[in-house]
Scaffold this motif. Structure first.
Motif, PDB file in Angstrom:
ATOM      1  N   GLY A  28       0.824  -1.199   0.000  1.00 11.82           N
ATOM      2  CA  GLY A  28       0.000   0.000   0.000  1.00 11.82           C
ATOM      3  C   GLY A  28       0.858   1.249   0.000  1.00 11.82           C
ATOM      4  N   TYR A  29       0.249   2.371   0.358  1.00 12.81           N
ATOM      5  CA  TYR A  29       0.933   3.666   0.328  1.00 12.81           C
ATOM      6  C   TYR A  29       0.556   4.479   1.561  1.00 12.81           C
ATOM      7  CZ  TYR A  29       1.634   2.467  -4.585  1.00 12.81           C
ATOM      8  OH  TYR A  29       1.977   1.820  -5.745  1.00 12.81           O
ATOM      9  N   GLU A  30       1.556   5.135   2.144  1.00 15.10           N
ATOM     10  CA  GLU A  30       1.292   6.042   3.255  1.00 15.10           C
ATOM     11  C   GLU A  30       1.145   7.453   2.717  1.00 15.10           C
ATOM     12  OE1 GLU A  30       3.234   7.777   7.399  1.00 15.10           O
ATOM     13  OE2 GLU A  30       4.205   6.084   6.388  1.00 15.10           O
ATOM     14  N   ALA A  31       0.064   8.111   3.098  1.00 19.21           N
ATOM     15  CA  ALA A  31      -0.186   9.487   2.665  1.00 19.21           C
ATOM     16  C   ALA A  31       0.510  10.457   3.614  1.00 19.21           C
ATOM     17  CB  ALA A  31      -1.687   9.765   2.630  1.00 19.21           C
ATOM     18  N   LEU A  32       1.256  11.392   3.046  1.00 21.73           N
ATOM     19  CA  LEU A  32       2.005  12.376   3.825  1.00 21.73           C
ATOM     20  C   LEU A  32       1.639  13.768   3.313  1.00 21.73           C
ATOM     21  CD1 LEU A  32       5.326  10.401   3.624  1.00 21.73           C
ATOM     22  CD2 LEU A  32       3.926  10.664   5.674  1.00 21.73           C
ATOM     23  N   VAL A  33       1.158  14.613   4.215  1.00 21.14           N
ATOM     24  CA  VAL A  33       0.641  15.920   3.814  1.00 21.14           C
ATOM     25  C   VAL A  33       1.782  16.915   3.570  1.00 21.14           C
ATOM     26  CG1 VAL A  33       0.426  16.781   6.184  1.00 21.14           C
ATOM     27  CG2 VAL A  33      -1.058  17.702   4.375  1.00 21.14           C
ATOM     28  N   ARG A  34       1.528  17.844   2.657  1.00 25.13           N
ATOM     29  CA  ARG A  34       2.443  18.953   2.397  1.00 25.13           C
ATOM     30  C   ARG A  34       1.620  20.232   2.286  1.00 25.13           C
ATOM     31  NH1 ARG A  34       5.228  15.441   3.695  1.00 25.13           N
ATOM     32  NH2 ARG A  34       7.064  14.548   2.660  1.00 25.13           N
ATOM     33  N   GLY A  35       2.143  21.302   2.877  1.00 23.27           N
ATOM     34  CA  GLY A  35       1.502  22.595   2.756  1.00 23.27           C
ATOM     35  C   GLY A  35       1.880  23.258   1.442  1.00 23.27           C
ATOM     36  N   PRO A  36       1.519  24.538   1.246  1.00 24.51           N
ATOM     37  CA  PRO A  36       1.811  25.229  -0.007  1.00 24.51           C
ATOM     38  C   PRO A  36       3.319  25.309  -0.272  1.00 24.51           C
ATOM     39  CG  PRO A  36       0.243  26.467   1.322  1.00 24.51           C
ATOM     40  CD  PRO A  36       0.781  25.380   2.200  1.00 24.51           C
ATOM     41  N   GLU A  37       3.668  25.242  -1.548  1.00 25.14           N
ATOM     42  CA  GLU A  37       5.066  25.425  -1.949  1.00 25.14           C
ATOM     43  C   GLU A  37       5.515  26.838  -1.566  1.00 25.14           C
ATOM     44  OE1 GLU A  37       7.182  23.366  -3.223  1.00 25.14           O
ATOM     45  OE2 GLU A  37       5.977  21.652  -3.906  1.00 25.14           O
ATOM     46  N   ASN A  38       6.827  26.995  -1.359  1.00 23.30           N
ATOM     47  CA  ASN A  38       7.421  28.299  -1.052  1.00 23.30           C
ATOM     48  C   ASN A  38       6.845  28.919   0.221  1.00 23.30           C
ATOM     49  OD1 ASN A  38       8.939  28.163  -3.507  1.00 23.30           O
ATOM     50  ND2 ASN A  38       7.114  28.863  -4.604  1.00 23.30           N
ATOM     51  N   SER A  39       6.459  28.047   1.150  1.00 22.91           N
ATOM     52  CA  SER A  39       5.945  28.519   2.440  1.00 22.91           C
ATOM     53  C   SER A  39       6.611  27.724   3.552  1.00 22.91           C
ATOM     54  CB  SER A  39       4.428  28.324   2.511  1.00 22.91           C
ATOM     55  OG  SER A  39       3.961  28.470   3.844  1.00 22.91           O
ATOM     56  N   LEU A  40       6.822  28.362   4.694  1.00 24.27           N
ATOM     57  CA  LEU A  40       7.356  27.654   5.847  1.00 24.27           C
ATOM     58  C   LEU A  40       6.427  26.509   6.229  1.00 24.27           C
ATOM     59  CD1 LEU A  40       9.385  27.412   8.207  1.00 24.27           C
ATOM     60  CD2 LEU A  40       7.952  29.020   9.490  1.00 24.27           C
ATOM     61  N   LEU A  41       5.133  26.685   5.984  1.00 23.90           N
ATOM     62  CA  LEU A  41       4.148  25.674   6.349  1.00 23.90           C
ATOM     63  C   LEU A  41       4.044  24.555   5.317  1.00 23.90           C
ATOM     64  CD1 LEU A  41       1.289  27.852   7.875  1.00 23.90           C
ATOM     65  CD2 LEU A  41       3.380  26.963   8.917  1.00 23.90           C
ATOM     66  N   HIS A  42       4.961  24.531   4.360  1.00 25.16           N
ATOM     67  CA  HIS A  42       5.041  23.380   3.437  1.00 25.16           C
ATOM     68  C   HIS A  42       5.409  22.124   4.216  1.00 25.16           C
ATOM     69  CE1 HIS A  42       5.739  21.084  -0.206  1.00 25.16           C
ATOM     70  NE2 HIS A  42       6.942  20.759   0.236  1.00 25.16           N
ATOM     71  N   SER A  43       6.251  22.277   5.214  1.00 30.91           N
ATOM     72  CA  SER A  43       6.653  21.159   6.066  1.00 30.91           C
ATOM     73  C   SER A  43       5.490  20.709   6.937  1.00 30.91           C
ATOM     74  CB  SER A  43       7.819  21.584   6.962  1.00 30.91           C
ATOM     75  OG  SER A  43       7.898  20.779   8.121  1.00 30.91           O
ATOM     76  N   PRO A  44       5.205  19.388   6.995  1.00 27.57           N
ATOM     77  CA  PRO A  44       4.105  18.932   7.851  1.00 27.57           C
ATOM     78  C   PRO A  44       4.330  19.261   9.319  1.00 27.57           C
ATOM     79  CG  PRO A  44       5.383  17.080   6.998  1.00 27.57           C
ATOM     80  CD  PRO A  44       5.832  18.287   6.251  1.00 27.57           C
ATOM     81  N   TYR A  45       5.594  19.284   9.754  1.00 28.82           N
ATOM     82  CA  TYR A  45       5.886  19.627  11.150  1.00 28.82           C
ATOM     83  C   TYR A  45       5.413  21.043  11.457  1.00 28.82           C
ATOM     84  CZ  TYR A  45       8.512  21.024  15.294  1.00 28.82           C
ATOM     85  OH  TYR A  45       8.870  21.515  16.524  1.00 28.82           O
ATOM     86  N   HIS A  46       5.815  21.997  10.624  1.00 25.84           N
ATOM     87  CA  HIS A  46       5.429  23.390  10.860  1.00 25.84           C
ATOM     88  C   HIS A  46       3.940  23.609  10.603  1.00 25.84           C
ATOM     89  CE1 HIS A  46       9.858  24.040  10.224  1.00 25.84           C
ATOM     90  NE2 HIS A  46       9.647  24.694  11.351  1.00 25.84           N
ATOM     91  N   LEU A  47       3.394  22.871   9.646  1.00 27.42           N
ATOM     92  CA  LEU A  47       1.974  22.986   9.339  1.00 27.42           C
ATOM     93  C   LEU A  47       1.122  22.616  10.548  1.00 27.42           C
ATOM     94  CD1 LEU A  47      -0.052  23.493   6.950  1.00 27.42           C
ATOM     95  CD2 LEU A  47       0.018  21.022   6.566  1.00 27.42           C
ATOM     96  N   PHE A  48       1.432  21.465  11.148  1.00 28.82           N
ATOM     97  CA  PHE A  48       0.640  21.014  12.298  1.00 28.82           C
ATOM     98  C   PHE A  48       0.971  21.801  13.561  1.00 28.82           C
ATOM     99  CE2 PHE A  48      -0.630  17.489   9.683  1.00 28.82           C
ATOM    100  CZ  PHE A  48      -1.895  17.188  10.169  1.00 28.82           C
ATOM    101  N   LYS A  49       2.197  22.274  13.670  1.00 28.97           N
ATOM    102  CA  LYS A  49       2.555  23.099  14.822  1.00 28.97           C
ATOM    103  C   LYS A  49       1.740  24.386  14.817  1.00 28.97           C
ATOM    104  CE  LYS A  49       6.549  25.036  17.254  1.00 28.97           C
ATOM    105  NZ  LYS A  49       8.032  25.243  17.231  1.00 28.97           N
ATOM    106  N   ALA A  50       1.589  24.973  13.630  1.00 29.18           N
ATOM    107  CA  ALA A  50       0.796  26.201  13.517  1.00 29.18           C
ATOM    108  C   ALA A  50      -0.675  25.927  13.794  1.00 29.18           C
ATOM    109  CB  ALA A  50       0.965  26.796  12.117  1.00 29.18           C
ATOM    110  N   ALA A  51      -1.177  24.825  13.258  1.00 26.88           N
ATOM    111  CA  ALA A  51      -2.588  24.480  13.486  1.00 26.88           C
ATOM    112  C   ALA A  51      -2.852  24.237  14.968  1.00 26.88           C
ATOM    113  CB  ALA A  51      -2.951  23.239  12.674  1.00 26.88           C
ATOM    114  N   ASP A  52      -1.926  23.568  15.629  1.00 28.64           N
ATOM    115  CA  ASP A  52      -2.084  23.273  17.055  1.00 28.64           C
ATOM    116  C   ASP A  52      -2.060  24.559  17.886  1.00 28.64           C
ATOM    117  OD1 ASP A  52      -2.214  21.290  19.258  1.00 28.64           O
ATOM    118  OD2 ASP A  52      -0.239  22.097  19.758  1.00 28.64           O
ATOM    119  N   ALA A  53      -1.222  25.489  17.502  1.00 27.44           N
ATOM    120  CA  ALA A  53      -1.093  26.741  18.261  1.00 27.44           C
ATOM    121  C   ALA A  53      -2.390  27.545  18.248  1.00 27.44           C
ATOM    122  CB  ALA A  53       0.050  27.575  17.678  1.00 27.44           C
TER     123      ALA A  53
END
Length: 274
Positions: A35-60
């Motif tokens: 199978g395949y594991e789905a891994l999210v990515r934020g917008p290109e050319n954004s700090l929130l492209h990284s899933p770590y920073h994306l979820f950190k911002a959402a959590d905050a």
């Protein structure tokens, strides 16, 4: 005035501006894709492209639930669009499962709309956060199982109370953290841990996937230890359009194993003739 990060994460969620990359998981025994594991990515050319920073911002800003819902939808839609074989693995926090998947009607509707059978979906419980209410989580997982949706404990050994979750919730799949596989061919104690974890998984009827394979030596080590399922950059990186073919390193692994079996059989026959 709202902080810039809040405005950005809000806009990302409201405009559904995330994408899914998919990383293959292989069955080494059958030279096929599990199978395949789905891994999210934020917008290109954004700090929130990284899933770590994306979820950190959402959590905050208390937007994690909305972001997780969006990620699930995007992953299922992408998997359906590409018409990929095998199962779809989606990372979800324990609290999200407990609070948002205790009624799975919306999820079942989405799967049906995208033409994906529920038994092809695997919910990966991330080990990076704990469940606030373990009983509520167990109830939600039990309900998901009535729809034939499987669940896995992700990154076992990397976060909170993995063995406790394992014993309490009896997952269908265990995904071992890359810590155990890193340089396992050079570290005997890691091989002992891997053998013990595989034996425990087999005794509880759980399928075991080794994550983080990064070179041929690690691949050969886990294969020789008896693991049949593997994932890692060496086998296939997350991409927007993953391959359905198995890499040559797996084909050669199986070929070498067959050659060894033939050689052992020939040696046994020769001893009998002598």
């Amino acid at each position: 005035m709202q902080p810039a990060v809040y405005c950005e994460i809000s806009e990302i969620i409201n405009s559904a501006n995330v994408s899914s990359q998919l990383q293959p998981i292989y069955n080494l025994a059958t030279n096929s894709v599990l199978g395949y594991e789905a891994l999210v990515r934020g917008p290109e050319n954004s700090l929130l492209h990284s899933p770590y920073h994306l979820f950190k911002a959402a959590d905050a800003y208390k937007l994690t639930t909305a972001l997780e819902t969006l990620c699930i939808k995007k992953a299922i839609e992408k998997f359906s669009l590409l018409d990929l074989p095998g199962k779809l693995f989606i990372n979800v926090t324990p609290n999200y499962v407990a609070t948002q998947l205790n009624n799975a009607n919306w999820l079942m509707h989405l799967l049906k709309k995208q033409g994906i059978s529920p038994n092809r979906l695997v919910i990966e419980l991330t080990e990076q956060s704990r469940a606030d209410d373990i009983d509520q989580l167990k109830t939600a997982l039990k309900r998901l199982k009535t729809f034939d949706i499987q669940f896995a404990i992700d990154d076992l050994g990397a976060g909170y109370s993995g063995l406790i979750q394992w014993s309490e919730m009896q997952p269908d799949i265990i995904k071992l953290d890359r810590h155990f596989v890193h340089n396992c061919h050079q570290q005997t104690h890691k091989q002992h841990f891997l053998r013990a974890l595989l034996e425990l998984a087999n005794s509880t009827n759980a399928l075991t996937i080794v994550e983080g394979i990064e070179n041929q030596a690690e691949l050969e080590c886990i294969y020789n230890l008896g693991f049949n399922f593997a994932q890692g950059f060496y086998l296939g990186k997350p991409t927007a359009t993953p391959t359905i073919a198995t890499p040559n390193v797996i084909k050669s692994l199986i070929s070498d194993a067959i050659s060894q079996l033939i050689q052992q059989a020939e040696q046994s026959s020769q001893r009998l003739l002598n």
